[in-house]
Design an enzyme around this catalytic site. Structure first.
Site, PDB file in Angstrom:
ATOM      1  N   ASP A  83       0.669  -1.106  -0.068  1.00 51.33           N
ATOM      2  CA  ASP A  83       0.078   0.045   0.114  1.00 51.33           C
ATOM      3  C   ASP A  83       0.794   1.190  -0.149  1.00 51.33           C
ATOM      4  OD1 ASP A  83      -2.598   1.552   0.229  1.00 51.33           O
ATOM      5  OD2 ASP A  83      -2.365   1.295   2.283  1.00 51.33           O
ATOM      6  N   ASP A 105       2.958   5.090  -5.442  1.00 53.20           N
ATOM      7  CA  ASP A 105       2.366   6.113  -5.208  1.00 53.20           C
ATOM      8  C   ASP A 105       3.311   7.537  -5.250  1.00 53.20           C
ATOM      9  OD1 ASP A 105       0.662   8.130  -4.504  1.00 53.20           O
ATOM     10  OD2 ASP A 105       0.250   7.822  -2.493  1.00 53.20           O
ATOM     11  N   GLY A 182      -8.095   8.351   7.021  1.00 54.05           N
ATOM     12  CA  GLY A 182      -8.254   8.668   8.078  1.00 54.05           C
ATOM     13  C   GLY A 182      -9.787   8.746   8.792  1.00 54.05           C
ATOM     14  N   SER A 217     -13.017   4.168   4.143  1.00 57.74           N
ATOM     15  CA  SER A 217     -13.467   3.953   5.625  1.00 57.74           C
ATOM     16  C   SER A 217     -14.897   4.522   5.737  1.00 57.74           C
ATOM     17  CB  SER A 217     -12.491   4.076   6.685  1.00 57.74           C
ATOM     18  OG  SER A 217     -11.703   2.929   6.811  1.00 57.74           O
TER      19      SER A 217
END
Ligand code: G3H
Ligand code: 13P
Ligand code: ZN
Length: 312
Positions: A83, A105, A182, A217
Site C-alpha cells: 500500500d 504512489d 483517516g 472507511s
C-alpha cells in the site's frame, strides 16, 4: 491455492458489479479477523501492508502471517499488496519478497515524474509476475469552502488518465473523487458526496479498466460511540457513506481500501474490554475482543458494501 495477483479478481469484479476489499494488515489478529471473515463469506480478499505496517511488524512477519492465513483458508483467493509504495526501491523490495501486487504512489510528484516512476515499477513488476497500482490525483478531504481552482486540483483530471495508463502500463488506477485517509474525512455538518461525475468520465475513458478507491472507511458511528463511552475522545469522526461505496462498486471501482474502520473496531473492542474487566491483564482476552470486531466489520463490508460474498 498460492497467493494470487488481482488480475482475475478485478476482471470478475468489474463484470459482476462488485468490488474487492483491500484491508490493511499490521499484526496477527488483524490478519485473522480479515481472512476468517473472507473465508466465512466466500469472498476473495486483498491484504495490504503500508510502509508503517512493514516497519511496525517487519515485512517478514507480515508475509508469513498471510502465508499462514492461506494455509488455513486455501480456497480463498488472497493478494498480498504493498500500500502506497513510495518509490521504485520499496516496490522492488516487495516484488522480490513475496508480494503479488504493489502500489507505486508518485501522485505527489509531477505528471511526468509520476509516469516515469510508475512505468519503471510496472516494467520490473511485470517481469516478475506482479501487478501494479498507481495513483493519479490528490487524495484529500472535501472542504466546502475550498476555492474553485484548489477544488479542481483535489480530483483526478479525466483528461490525463488515458495517457497515464498507456504510457505506464499499470494494471489499476487509484483516483481522487472526494475520499480521504483517516477518520476525519468531511466537515462536520456537511453531507459527504463523492464525485460520481469524475468517476463516470474516468471509466468512459478507460473502458474495462479497474479503478481503485483509497480512503474508503465509513467510520461506523457505533464504534466511535463505544470508544468515546469507554474513555476515548474522537470528536467529529466522519467517513464515506456506505451506499456511495456500494454505488462505486457497481461500476468501474474494483478495489476499495479500508483501514481506519478496522482500527476503530480494534480500539473499541479493547477499550470496552478494559472498562468491563479492569482486573484483566491477559492480552489474549482483550485483543480477542478487538479481533472479533475486525471480523464483524469485514464481514459486513463484504456482504453489504462490496458485494464480494459468494464469489469463490
Ligand atoms: O493509506 C494509509 C493507510 O491507512 C495506512 O496507514 O501508513 O499509518 O499504516 P499507515
Ligand atoms: P481509510 O483511512 O479510509 O481506511 O483508507 C485506507 C487506505 O486508503 C489505505 O490505503
Ligand atoms: Zn490509501
Amino acid at each position: 491455492m498460492p497467493l494470487v495477483t488481482s488480475t482475475e479478481m478485478f476482471k470478475k469484479a468489474y463484470d459482476g458489479g462488485y468490488a474487492i476489499g483491500a484491508f490493511n494488515i499490521n499484526n496477527m489478529e488483524i490478519v485473522q479477523g480479515i481472512t476468517d471473515a473472507a473465508a466465512a463469506l466466500k469472498s476473495p480478499v486483498i491484504l495490504q501492508a503500508s510502509a508503517g505496517a512493514r516497519k511496525y511488524a517487519n515485512s517478514v512477519y507480515l508475509v508469513k502471517l498471510v502465508d499462514a492465513a492461506l494455509s488455513l483458508h486455501p480456497e480463498v483467493p488472497m493478494v498480498l499488496h504493498l500500500d502506497h509504495g513510495a518509490d521504485f526501491a520499496v516496490c522492488k523490495d516487495c516484488v522480490d519478497n513475496g508480494f503479488t501486487s504493489v502500489m507505486i504512489d508518485y501522485s505527489g510528484h509531477s505528471f511526468e515524474e509520476n509516469i516515469e516512476e510508475s512505468r519503471k515499477v510496472a516494467e520490473y513488476a511485470h517481469e516478475h509476475g506482479v501487478v501494479v497500482e498507481a495513483e493519479l490525483g490528490t487524495l484529500s478531504g472535501v472542504e466546502d469552502d475550498v476555492a474553485v481552482d484548489a477544488e479542481k486540483a483535489l480530483y483526478t483530471d479525466p483528461d490525463q488518465v488515458e495517457e497515464f495508463v498507456k504510457r505506464t502500463g499499470v494494471d489499476s488506477l487509484a483516483i481522487a473523487i472526494g475520499t480521504s485517509h483517516g477518520a476525519y474525512k468531511f466537515k462536520p455538518g456537511t453531507k459527504p458526496q463523492l464525485r460520481f461525475d469524475v468517476l463516470a468520465e474516468v471509466s468512459r475513458r478507460l473502458p474495462g479498466f479497474p479503478i481503485v478507491l483509497h480512503g474508503s472507511s465509513s467510520v461506523p458511528q457505533e464504534y466511535v460511540k463505544i470508544i468515546n463511552e469507554n474513555g476515548g475522545a474522537l470528536k467529529d469522526a466522519i467517513g464515506v457513506p456506505e451506499d456511495q461505496l456500494r454505488e462505486a462498486a457497481r461500476g468501474a471501482v474494483c478495489k476499495i481500501n479500508i483501514d481506519s474502520d478496522l482500527r476503530l473496531g480494534m480500539t473499541a473492542g479493547i477499550r470496552q474490554h478494559f472498562m468491563a474487566h479492569p482486573d484483566h491483564f491477559d492480552p489474549r482476552q482483550y485483543i480477542a475482543d478487538g479481533r472479533k470486531n475486525v471480523y464483524d466489520i469485514v464481514a459486513h463490508k463484504i456482504k453489504d458494501v462490496l458485494g464480494s460474498d459468494n464469489k469463490i
